[in-house]
Scaffold this motif. Structure first.
Motif, PDB file in Angstrom:
ATOM      1  N   GLY A 164       0.777  -1.229   0.000  1.00  0.00           N
ATOM      2  CA  GLY A 164       0.000   0.000   0.000  1.00  0.00           C
ATOM      3  C   GLY A 164       0.808   1.279   0.000  1.00  0.00           C
ATOM      4  O   GLY A 164       0.245   2.367   0.027  1.00  0.00           O
ATOM      5  N   VAL A 165       2.124   1.203  -0.076  1.00  0.00           N
ATOM      6  CA  VAL A 165       2.985   2.383   0.007  1.00  0.00           C
ATOM      7  C   VAL A 165       3.253   2.951  -1.384  1.00  0.00           C
ATOM      8  O   VAL A 165       3.426   2.207  -2.346  1.00  0.00           O
ATOM      9  CB  VAL A 165       4.318   2.023   0.707  1.00  0.00           C
ATOM     10  N   SER A 166       3.328   4.280  -1.462  1.00  0.00           N
ATOM     11  CA  SER A 166       3.756   4.978  -2.679  1.00  0.00           C
ATOM     12  C   SER A 166       5.065   5.687  -2.395  1.00  0.00           C
ATOM     13  O   SER A 166       5.189   6.385  -1.389  1.00  0.00           O
ATOM     14  CB  SER A 166       2.717   6.010  -3.119  1.00  0.00           C
ATOM     15  N   ILE A 167       6.014   5.501  -3.289  1.00  0.00           N
ATOM     16  CA  ILE A 167       7.302   6.192  -3.229  1.00  0.00           C
ATOM     17  C   ILE A 167       7.272   7.212  -4.357  1.00  0.00           C
ATOM     18  O   ILE A 167       7.133   6.852  -5.530  1.00  0.00           O
ATOM     19  CB  ILE A 167       8.480   5.207  -3.434  1.00  0.00           C
ATOM     20  N   GLY A 168       7.392   8.491  -4.026  1.00  0.00           N
ATOM     21  CA  GLY A 168       7.237   9.546  -5.012  1.00  0.00           C
ATOM     22  C   GLY A 168       8.388   9.656  -6.000  1.00  0.00           C
ATOM     23  O   GLY A 168       9.474   9.109  -5.792  1.00  0.00           O
ATOM     24  N   ARG A 169       8.145  10.416  -7.044  1.00  0.00           N
ATOM     25  CA  ARG A 169       9.139  10.670  -8.089  1.00  0.00           C
ATOM     26  C   ARG A 169      10.420  11.244  -7.474  1.00  0.00           C
ATOM     27  O   ARG A 169      10.370  12.194  -6.694  1.00  0.00           O
ATOM     28  CB  ARG A 169       8.554  11.667  -9.086  1.00  0.00           C
ATOM     29  N   GLY A 170      11.560  10.634  -7.789  1.00  0.00           N
ATOM     30  CA  GLY A 170      12.840  11.133  -7.314  1.00  0.00           C
ATOM     31  C   GLY A 170      13.100  10.950  -5.830  1.00  0.00           C
ATOM     32  O   GLY A 170      14.071  11.475  -5.298  1.00  0.00           O
ATOM     33  N   ALA A 171      12.257  10.201  -5.147  1.00  0.00           N
ATOM     34  CA  ALA A 171      12.452   9.965  -3.712  1.00  0.00           C
ATOM     35  C   ALA A 171      13.545   8.922  -3.502  1.00  0.00           C
ATOM     36  O   ALA A 171      13.842   8.127  -4.386  1.00  0.00           O
ATOM     37  CB  ALA A 171      11.148   9.503  -3.060  1.00  0.00           C
ATOM     38  N   VAL A 172      14.121   8.939  -2.299  1.00  0.00           N
ATOM     39  CA  VAL A 172      15.170   7.985  -1.933  1.00  0.00           C
ATOM     40  C   VAL A 172      14.735   7.246  -0.676  1.00  0.00           C
ATOM     41  O   VAL A 172      14.337   7.870   0.307  1.00  0.00           O
ATOM     42  CB  VAL A 172      16.512   8.709  -1.666  1.00  0.00           C
ATOM     43  N   VAL A 173      14.829   5.922  -0.720  1.00  0.00           N
ATOM     44  CA  VAL A 173      14.628   5.086   0.458  1.00  0.00           C
ATOM     45  C   VAL A 173      16.006   4.552   0.818  1.00  0.00           C
ATOM     46  O   VAL A 173      16.629   3.836   0.031  1.00  0.00           O
ATOM     47  CB  VAL A 173      13.636   3.940   0.180  1.00  0.00           C
ATOM     48  N   ALA A 174      16.499   4.918   1.987  1.00  0.00           N
ATOM     49  CA  ALA A 174      17.853   4.550   2.404  1.00  0.00           C
ATOM     50  C   ALA A 174      17.998   3.041   2.567  1.00  0.00           C
ATOM     51  O   ALA A 174      17.025   2.326   2.826  1.00  0.00           O
ATOM     52  CB  ALA A 174      18.200   5.251   3.717  1.00  0.00           C
ATOM     53  N   ALA A 175      19.227   2.582   2.445  1.00  0.00           N
ATOM     54  CA  ALA A 175      19.537   1.167   2.627  1.00  0.00           C
ATOM     55  C   ALA A 175      19.036   0.697   3.992  1.00  0.00           C
ATOM     56  O   ALA A 175      19.190   1.382   4.999  1.00  0.00           O
ATOM     57  CB  ALA A 175      21.046   0.948   2.528  1.00  0.00           C
ATOM     58  N   GLY A 176      18.389  -0.462   4.005  1.00  0.00           N
ATOM     59  CA  GLY A 176      17.926  -1.065   5.241  1.00  0.00           C
ATOM     60  C   GLY A 176      16.657  -0.478   5.828  1.00  0.00           C
ATOM     61  O   GLY A 176      16.179  -0.960   6.851  1.00  0.00           O
ATOM     62  N   ALA A 177      16.078   0.528   5.198  1.00  0.00           N
ATOM     63  CA  ALA A 177      14.856   1.149   5.726  1.00  0.00           C
ATOM     64  C   ALA A 177      13.672   0.193   5.598  1.00  0.00           C
ATOM     65  O   ALA A 177      13.631  -0.648   4.707  1.00  0.00           O
ATOM     66  CB  ALA A 177      14.559   2.446   4.978  1.00  0.00           C
ATOM     67  N   VAL A 178      12.710   0.344   6.502  1.00  0.00           N
ATOM     68  CA  VAL A 178      11.448  -0.385   6.418  1.00  0.00           C
ATOM     69  C   VAL A 178      10.354   0.666   6.252  1.00  0.00           C
ATOM     70  O   VAL A 178      10.069   1.429   7.174  1.00  0.00           O
ATOM     71  CB  VAL A 178      11.188  -1.242   7.674  1.00  0.00           C
ATOM     72  N   VAL A 179       9.755   0.702   5.055  1.00  0.00           N
ATOM     73  CA  VAL A 179       8.820   1.771   4.691  1.00  0.00           C
ATOM     74  C   VAL A 179       7.389   1.285   4.854  1.00  0.00           C
ATOM     75  O   VAL A 179       6.948   0.383   4.150  1.00  0.00           O
ATOM     76  CB  VAL A 179       9.068   2.260   3.251  1.00  0.00           C
ATOM     77  N   ARG A 180       6.661   1.918   5.801  1.00  0.00           N
ATOM     78  CA  ARG A 180       5.263   1.589   6.069  1.00  0.00           C
ATOM     79  C   ARG A 180       4.319   2.686   5.620  1.00  0.00           C
ATOM     80  O   ARG A 180       3.112   2.490   5.603  1.00  0.00           O
ATOM     81  CB  ARG A 180       5.045   1.356   7.564  1.00  0.00           C
ATOM     82  N   GLN A 181       4.864   3.865   5.300  1.00  0.00           N
ATOM     83  CA  GLN A 181       4.039   5.007   4.892  1.00  0.00           C
ATOM     84  C   GLN A 181       4.611   5.615   3.625  1.00  0.00           C
ATOM     85  O   GLN A 181       5.792   5.455   3.319  1.00  0.00           O
ATOM     86  CB  GLN A 181       4.010   6.054   5.996  1.00  0.00           C
ATOM     87  N   ASP A 182       3.776   6.358   2.909  1.00  0.00           N
ATOM     88  CA  ASP A 182       4.189   6.978   1.656  1.00  0.00           C
ATOM     89  C   ASP A 182       5.397   7.890   1.852  1.00  0.00           C
ATOM     90  O   ASP A 182       5.537   8.538   2.898  1.00  0.00           O
ATOM     91  CB  ASP A 182       3.053   7.808   1.072  1.00  0.00           C
ATOM     92  N   VAL A 183       6.249   7.940   0.826  1.00  0.00           N
ATOM     93  CA  VAL A 183       7.381   8.859   0.787  1.00  0.00           C
ATOM     94  C   VAL A 183       7.086   9.853  -0.330  1.00  0.00           C
ATOM     95  O   VAL A 183       6.993   9.462  -1.495  1.00  0.00           O
ATOM     96  CB  VAL A 183       8.709   8.113   0.525  1.00  0.00           C
ATOM     97  N   PRO A 184       6.920  11.145  -0.001  1.00  0.00           N
ATOM     98  CA  PRO A 184       6.585  12.134  -1.021  1.00  0.00           C
ATOM     99  C   PRO A 184       7.708  12.308  -2.048  1.00  0.00           C
ATOM    100  O   PRO A 184       8.871  11.987  -1.781  1.00  0.00           O
ATOM    101  CB  PRO A 184       6.392  13.427  -0.220  1.00  0.00           C
TER     102      PRO A 184
END
Length: 175
Positions: free
Chosen positions: A112-132
């Motif tokens: 259910g998560v959206s990762i926005g255009r040009g966004a960065v998710v760091a190594a090892g992160a656990v993403v539960r919410q959208d990243v703008p």
């Protein structure tokens, strides 16, 4: 992503690179024709990634997915029915990764998560919410830590109504 025909379960655009030991999980297309994986042009999926299309997975163009990253569009209901998790229903929700985003090595993006255009998710992160768009998220669970150069911090509530962790992020960004 507009799946709906059995032949549309996996879409790979031109120039997609998928490295060794990557797993693509497509789901039950007979039971749910809206599942599948769509990967945009020039996207790179590095070694050992796990891409779950059971709830739908749309990856834009020019995306970088680091080694051993996991995008999990399905999970298990934990608070209903049986105490044995395997007997409860499977949960599914689409994941979207915008153009030019980067999912770092070993990161996990949940259903259910959206990762926005040009966004960065760091190594090892656990993403539960959208990243703008244009934001950098890190940690476990992932939190927004800063905007990329030239990007604006997303609009937010008044400082007094922000959670304490977010207030401290705003202080760091403004330094």
């Amino acid at each position: 992503m507009r799946f709906g025909q059995r032949g549309d379960v996996l879409r790979l655009a031109d120039g997609v690179s998928i490295y060794a030991n990557t797993r693509l999980v497509l789901g039950d297309v007979v039971a749910d024709p809206c599942v599948g994986i769509s990967i945009g042009a020039r996207t790179i999926v590095n070694v050992g990634a796990y891409l779950s299309g059971e709830g739908g997975l749309e990856i834009g163009e020019d995306v970088l997915i680091g080694p051993h990253a996991k995008l999990l569009s399905a999970g298990h209901a934990i608070d209903e029915g049986d105490a044995v998790i395997a007997r409860n229903r499977i949960t599914r929700a689409r994941i979207f990764v915008g153009d030019g985003a980067w999912i770092g090595a070993g990161a996990i993006v949940l259903e259910g998560v959206s990762i926005g255009r040009g966004a960065v998710v760091a190594a090892g992160a656990v993403v539960r919410q959208d990243v703008p768009p244009g934001m950098v998220a890190a940690g476990m669970p992932a939190r927004l830590i800063r905007a990329r150069r030239g990007e604006a911090w997303p609009s937010s509530p008044a400082p007094s109504s922000r959670p304490k962790w977010l207030q401290s992020v705003f202080k760091l960004v403004r330094r």
